[in-house]
Design an enzyme around this catalytic site. Structure first.
Site, PDB file in Angstrom:
ATOM      1  N   GLU A 297       0.833  -1.214   0.000  1.00 28.88           N
ATOM      2  CA  GLU A 297       0.000   0.000   0.000  1.00 28.88           C
ATOM      3  C   GLU A 297       0.865   1.261   0.000  1.00 28.88           C
ATOM      4  OE1 GLU A 297      -2.850  -0.729  -0.837  1.00 28.88           O
ATOM      5  OE2 GLU A 297      -2.892  -2.810  -0.187  1.00 28.88           O
ATOM      6  N   TYR A 384      -1.627  -8.347 -10.750  1.00 31.81           N
ATOM      7  CA  TYR A 384      -0.552  -8.245  -9.769  1.00 31.81           C
ATOM      8  C   TYR A 384       0.634  -9.120 -10.161  1.00 31.81           C
ATOM      9  CZ  TYR A 384      -4.177  -6.385  -6.573  1.00 31.81           C
ATOM     10  OH  TYR A 384      -5.175  -5.648  -5.997  1.00 31.81           O
TER      11      TYR A 384
END
Length: 611
Positions: A297, A384
């Site tokens: 993040e 991803y």
């Protein structure tokens, strides 16, 4: 080049007009479960003679639209399933190119808004106060307020939010003060300001009985008081991760980097809301072992939030680069072998996703075509891990980590504050490595970017930390019943929790196992006693896929007591596929559906073919 169309948005495209700023004034009503107020949008025309424009909405009630103090005509179009309803607004004057206008829309959300989850006090840790949180990515901001709900448009925002005075409101912005609500002594108004232009999927709001603790010079961790201490301990590495990220990506421009630990129904591992990352409480393992999600993040502060995919077809640009940065942060902290260990684990996750979809499924392409597809339905580990694998392969091709990190920093600098496509990325890659074009031309670009299935090349991985996991999993896979006594708790004594998790991931790729093997595994390793969410998830899947009935209540419990989709969806699917738990899985889903996050409820329903 032809204009890139965002097929997920019904609003006027960025080539017609662009929202530059939002000022939101709203009030949160927990009794009616609605957010109501006004959104004042500053919109700049991108063409001459603009007489009307269209915004995205979804399940919103529109009260009125005002421009320059005058109500104007608007038309709310027909609902187009997951895309919501376009609102066409007539402008009182024709705008010329670059001219700005402020449109003030009074609106109210629906209690069923797909962007919001309203929790009763019983669903919180404190059991006393209700709780509200938003999740706008990918296309749910339109279910909170009218907007150009596309990542191709970036805007600054300010907000004033009225909430019951015993609660705290936070947003993806810098906190800008609080004051009693002049209209209601039982309420308080919180103010926020986000001066960095962001795509509207990064607008976020939470309201609850929140407390904070400082864990770094620019970081507070927020949660209900029951989780504050545990969270402060778990995420104590945040500042060192931020410093490494700045070294890799350039200065951190957002000012504050706070963390919010949400209630268990939060549907993702984390959400990179600027100034306030949202994370799942399933990261609270007690030993900081799941902190790679924080590294991920944090990395989005550069890749995703500064450099943004122009449409969701190019989501891999956000996620592939972010996983690449995340693994470099963990590599700096825990060593290069650890980076390779996680990189190889990611390849395994990619294999699993491709196996789940099927190797010719269009969602296994790196660049997808989301025309008439809900991005929530297409979501998986593919952007991803296929994205990471491409970057890791390019790193090895082009001269190693330092060389490729140089590219990454230049890429961030080049495209900061912009929204880009895969072609923009590839053109810049070629210009940055102009002396290595011959090497780049060896890449099978068409297969990597546009073909389904596994990539055409597997990168090279250091196996040091993975080998022990493989050899133990091979022992179990090849063991006959007579061999089961050769296993003991000593097998795992030198394993880190990451290696235990990888061992179970290997076992799961070879499931089902004979039931006797599973029972013996529980006897010697006592996996049922482990609370690390990643390990528990893989262990329970292994049990259910191997048809161990005793694990059914444990798997149902994990599927429902938290709502992180990474865990909840596969657990429900496995339970539904096991004849002994099929009916119970469907019944449990139906019982819990009303209290689940709206996106989770929708996707589990699809998975189970219910509704």
């Amino acid at each position: 080049m032809p204009e890139v169309v965002d097929t997920c948005s019904l609003a006027s495209p960025a080539s017609v007009c662009q929202t530059k700023h939002l000022h939101l004034r709203c009030s949160i009503d927990f009794t009616r479960r609605v957010l109501s107020g006004t959104a004042a949008l500053t919109i700049q025309s991108q063409e001459d003679n603009l007489r009307s424009l269209i915004l995205d909405t979804k399940d919103l009630t529109i009260e009125k639209v005002v421009i320059n103090g005058q109500e104007v005509k608007y038309t709310l179009g027909e609902r187009q399933s997951y895309k919501g309803s376009p609102i066409e607004i007539s402008l009182p004057i024709a705008l010329c190119k670059n001219q700005e206008i402020v449109i003030e829309i009074s609106f109210e959300t629906s209690p069923k808004s797909s962007a919001l989850q309203w929790l009763t006090p019983e669903q919180t840790s404190g059991k006393e106060h209700p709780y509200l949180f938003s999740q706008c990515q990918a296309i749910h901001c339109r279910a909170i307020l009218p907007c150009q709900d596309t990542p191709s448009v970036k805007l600054t925002y300010s907000a004033e939010v009225s909430v019951p005075k015993e609660l705290v409101a936070l947003m993806s912005a810098i906190r800008d003060g609080e004051a009693p609500d002049p209209e209601d002594p039982n309420r308080k108004i919180y103010r926020f300001s986000q001066k960095v232009p962001i795509p509207c999927y990064l607008i976020a709001l939470v309201v609850g009985a929140l407390e904070s603790r400082q864990i770094g010079p620019r970081t507070l961790v927020w949660s209900e008081k029951e989780q504050v201490e545990k969270s402060a301990y778990e995420f104590s590495e945040t500042e060192s991760m931020l410093k490494i990220a700045e070294d890799l990506g350039g200065p951190y421009i957002w000012g504050q980097y706070d963390l919010l630990v949400l209630p268990p129904s939060f549907p993702y591992g984390g959400m990179e809301n600027p100034c306030l990352t949202f994370v799942t409480p399933t990261l609270l393992a007690g030993d900081k072992s799941l902190s790679n999600v924080i590294a991920h993040e944090i990395s989005h502060s550069w890749t995703g939030n500064l450099v943004t995919n122009k449409t969701w077809d190019h989501f891999w640009l956000n996620e592939g680069h972010t996983v690449y940065l995340e693994r470099h942060i963990c590599g700096r902290l825990f060593g290069e072998k650890f980076r390779h260990f996680h990189a190889l684990g990611g390849w395994g996750e990619l294999q699993n996703s491709i196996k789940t979809f099927g190797e010719t499924h269009p969602f296994t392409k790196l660049v997808v075509d989301l025309t008439n597809t809900d991005p929530d339905v297409a979501y998986s580990s593919v952007p991803y891990e296929k994205g990471f694998a491409l970057l890791f392969y390019l790193e090895q091709l082009l001269g190693g980590p330092e060389v490729f990190l140089g590219f990454l920093k230049a890429y961030v600098e080049k495209f900061s504050y912009k929204s880009i496509t895969t072609d923009n990325w590839k053109d810049f890659l070629y210009s940055h490595f102009k002396d290595k074009v011959d090497i780049l031309n060896q890449v099978d670009w068409n297969t990597w970017l546009y073909s389904p299935g596994l990539p055409p090349v597997k990168p090279n991985y250091d196996m040091t930390l993975t080998n022990a996991c493989i050899s133990l999993s091979q022992r179990w896979i090849t063991a006959k019943d007579d061999d089961l006594n050769s296993f003991s708790s000593a097998d795992l004594k030198d394993f880190s929790s990451h290696q235990v998790n990888e061992f179970l991931a290997q076992m799961l790729q070879n499931a089902p196992l004979p039931l006797g093997h599973i029972k013996r595994m529980q006897e010697v390793y006592n996996f049922n006693a482990i609370n690390n969410s990643e390990i528990r998830f893989r262990w329970l899947r292994l049990c259910i896929q191997s048809k161990w009935e005793e694990a059914i209540p444990l798997a149902l419990k994990m599927a429902t007591e938290q709502g992180r989709m990474k865990f909840t969806r596969p657990l429900f699917k496995d339970l539904a596929a096991f004849d002994k738990s099929h009916d119970q899985a469907i019944r449990t889903y139906k019982e819990h559906k009303a209290s689940m996050h709206p996106v989770t409820a929708m996707l589990v329903g699809k998975d189970l073919k219910v509704d």
